[in-house]
Design a protein around this motif. Structure first.
Motif, short mmCIF file in Angstrom:
data_model
loop_
_atom_site.label_atom_id
_atom_site.label_comp_id
_atom_site.label_asym_id
_atom_site.label_seq_id
_atom_site.Cartn_x
_atom_site.Cartn_y
_atom_site.Cartn_z
N ILE A 1 0.85 -1.19 0.00
CA ILE A 1 0.00 0.00 0.00
C ILE A 1 0.89 1.24 0.00
O ILE A 1 1.79 1.36 0.82
CB ILE A 1 -0.91 0.02 1.24
CG1 ILE A 1 -1.77 -1.23 1.33
CG2 ILE A 1 -1.80 1.25 1.22
CD1 ILE A 1 -2.61 -1.31 2.59
N ILE A 2 0.61 2.17 -0.92
CA ILE A 2 1.39 3.41 -0.94
C ILE A 2 0.93 4.33 0.19
O ILE A 2 -0.15 4.15 0.75
CB ILE A 2 1.29 4.12 -2.32
CG1 ILE A 2 -0.15 4.52 -2.64
CG2 ILE A 2 1.87 3.24 -3.41
CD1 ILE A 2 -0.29 5.35 -3.91
N LYS B 1 -2.51 4.53 2.63
CA LYS B 1 -2.47 4.31 4.08
C LYS B 1 -3.19 5.44 4.81
O LYS B 1 -3.96 5.20 5.74
CB LYS B 1 -1.02 4.21 4.57
CG LYS B 1 -0.32 2.94 4.11
CD LYS B 1 1.12 2.91 4.60
CE LYS B 1 1.83 1.67 4.09
NZ LYS B 1 3.19 1.55 4.63
N GLY B 2 -2.95 6.66 4.37
CA GLY B 2 -3.63 7.80 4.96
C GLY B 2 -5.13 7.74 4.74
O GLY B 2 -5.92 8.05 5.63
N PHE B 3 -5.52 7.32 3.55
CA PHE B 3 -6.94 7.17 3.22
C PHE B 3 -7.62 6.17 4.16
O PHE B 3 -8.67 6.44 4.73
CB PHE B 3 -7.07 6.71 1.76
CG PHE B 3 -8.44 6.23 1.39
CD1 PHE B 3 -9.44 7.13 1.09
CD2 PHE B 3 -8.72 4.87 1.35
CE1 PHE B 3 -10.70 6.69 0.75
CE2 PHE B 3 -9.98 4.42 1.01
CZ PHE B 3 -10.97 5.34 0.71
N TYR B 4 -7.00 5.00 4.34
CA TYR B 4 -7.58 3.98 5.23
C TYR B 4 -7.61 4.47 6.67
O TYR B 4 -8.61 4.28 7.38
CB TYR B 4 -6.80 2.66 5.15
CG TYR B 4 -7.08 1.90 3.89
CD1 TYR B 4 -8.34 1.41 3.61
CD2 TYR B 4 -6.07 1.67 2.96
CE1 TYR B 4 -8.60 0.71 2.44
CE2 TYR B 4 -6.32 0.98 1.79
CZ TYR B 4 -7.59 0.50 1.54
OH TYR B 4 -7.84 -0.17 0.38
N GLY B 5 -6.54 5.12 7.09
CA GLY B 5 -6.50 5.63 8.47
C GLY B 5 -7.58 6.66 8.72
O GLY B 5 -8.28 6.62 9.74
N MET B 6 -7.74 7.61 7.80
CA MET B 6 -8.73 8.66 7.99
C MET B 6 -10.16 8.13 7.90
O MET B 6 -11.02 8.54 8.69
CB MET B 6 -8.51 9.79 6.97
CG MET B 6 -7.24 10.58 7.19
SD MET B 6 -7.07 11.24 8.86
CE MET B 6 -8.42 12.39 8.90
N SER B 7 -10.43 7.24 6.96
CA SER B 7 -11.79 6.70 6.88
C SER B 7 -12.11 5.83 8.09
O SER B 7 -13.25 5.79 8.56
CB SER B 7 -12.01 5.95 5.57
OG SER B 7 -11.10 4.89 5.43
N PHE B 8 -11.10 5.15 8.64
CA PHE B 8 -11.27 4.36 9.86
C PHE B 8 -11.62 5.26 11.04
O PHE B 8 -12.59 5.02 11.75
CB PHE B 8 -9.98 3.57 10.14
CG PHE B 8 -10.03 2.70 11.36
CD1 PHE B 8 -10.76 1.53 11.37
CD2 PHE B 8 -9.32 3.04 12.50
CE1 PHE B 8 -10.80 0.71 12.49
CE2 PHE B 8 -9.34 2.23 13.62
CZ PHE B 8 -10.08 1.07 13.62
N VAL B 9 -10.86 6.32 11.22
CA VAL B 9 -11.10 7.25 12.33
C VAL B 9 -12.46 7.95 12.17
O VAL B 9 -13.21 8.08 13.14
CB VAL B 9 -9.96 8.28 12.43
CG1 VAL B 9 -10.30 9.39 13.41
CG2 VAL B 9 -8.67 7.60 12.84
N LEU B 10 -12.80 8.37 10.96
CA LEU B 10 -14.10 8.98 10.71
C LEU B 10 -15.22 8.02 11.07
O LEU B 10 -16.21 8.40 11.71
CB LEU B 10 -14.24 9.41 9.24
CG LEU B 10 -15.60 9.96 8.81
CD1 LEU B 10 -15.95 11.23 9.57
CD2 LEU B 10 -15.62 10.21 7.31
N SER B 11 -15.09 6.77 10.69
CA SER B 11 -16.11 5.77 10.98
C SER B 11 -16.26 5.56 12.48
O SER B 11 -17.39 5.47 12.99
CB SER B 11 -15.76 4.45 10.30
OG SER B 11 -15.71 4.61 8.90
N LEU B 12 -15.15 5.47 13.20
CA LEU B 12 -15.22 5.29 14.66
C LEU B 12 -15.89 6.48 15.32
O LEU B 12 -16.76 6.33 16.18
CB LEU B 12 -13.82 5.10 15.25
CG LEU B 12 -13.06 3.83 14.88
CD1 LEU B 12 -11.76 3.76 15.68
CD2 LEU B 12 -13.87 2.59 15.09
N PHE B 13 -15.48 7.68 14.94
CA PHE B 13 -16.06 8.89 15.52
C PHE B 13 -17.57 8.96 15.24
O PHE B 13 -18.36 9.27 16.13
CB PHE B 13 -15.36 10.14 15.00
CG PHE B 13 -15.92 11.40 15.57
CD1 PHE B 13 -15.62 11.79 16.86
CD2 PHE B 13 -16.78 12.19 14.82
CE1 PHE B 13 -16.16 12.95 17.41
CE2 PHE B 13 -17.32 13.35 15.35
CZ PHE B 13 -17.00 13.73 16.65
N ALA B 14 -17.95 8.65 14.02
CA ALA B 14 -19.37 8.70 13.65
C ALA B 14 -20.17 7.66 14.43
O ALA B 14 -21.28 7.95 14.88
CB ALA B 14 -19.53 8.49 12.15
#
Length: 157
Positions: free
Chosen positions: A121-122, A126-139
């Motif tokens: 993964i470039i 990695k940033g995309f997965y990290g940010m969408s993961f954090v957004l999902s948890l927060f939501a």
């Protein structure tokens, strides 16, 4: 300057299009906030899953990242409930409270370690997965809070 109350055009428009006030119980989140929370969850989880579907990874890697997302969402909601219960004086065993914290920390750690060690993964992905993961948890936490606040507000009145 003239006041709008003296203007017959304004009065006619107010009669034709009266303002609609939505009934909301005290302490209940607004419809806009509830909608924004659900939209954030849908965007976060959808982006994560679409990215995972399109990723050039082995199926077992995709399974790992999917499992980490589901585990993280469950852990976040569980922890939010345990913290809220403790704050409201509802009994929460210390083992459940501890496990909830542990599960959330483990899910975030698994995501971070997995992304750090993912050679296929470039960095931008990695940033995309990290940010969408954090957004999902927060939501997910916010939605759980909204549901609880709505329930408490309706029971109160």
């Amino acid at each position: 300057m003239s006041d709008n109350h003296d203007n017959p055009i304004v009065k006619i428009n107010e009669k034709e299009h009266p303002k609609v006030k939505i009934e909301r119980k005290e302490g209940e989140p607004t419809v806009a906030f509830k909608g924004a929370s659900w939209a954030a969850l849908v965007v976060g989880v959808s982006a994560y899953l679409i990215g995972l579907f399109n990723a050039q990874m082995e199926l077992n890697e995709k399974g790992y990242y999917f499992a980490v997302l589901v585990f993280g969402l469950y852990a976040a909601v569980s922890l939010q409930k345990a913290v809220r219960d403790k704050e409201e004086g509802i009994p929460v065993t210390s083992i459940y409270y501890g496990i909830s914290w542990f599960a959330l920390i483990v899910s975030i750690s698994l995501m971070a370690i997995g992304l750090y060690n993912a050679g296929s993964i470039i960095l931008s992905e990695k940033g995309f997965y990290g940010m969408s993961f954090v957004l999902s948890l927060f939501a997910a936490i916010t939605i759980q809070k909204n549901i609880r606040d709505t329930q408490v507000a309706r029971e109160r009145n």
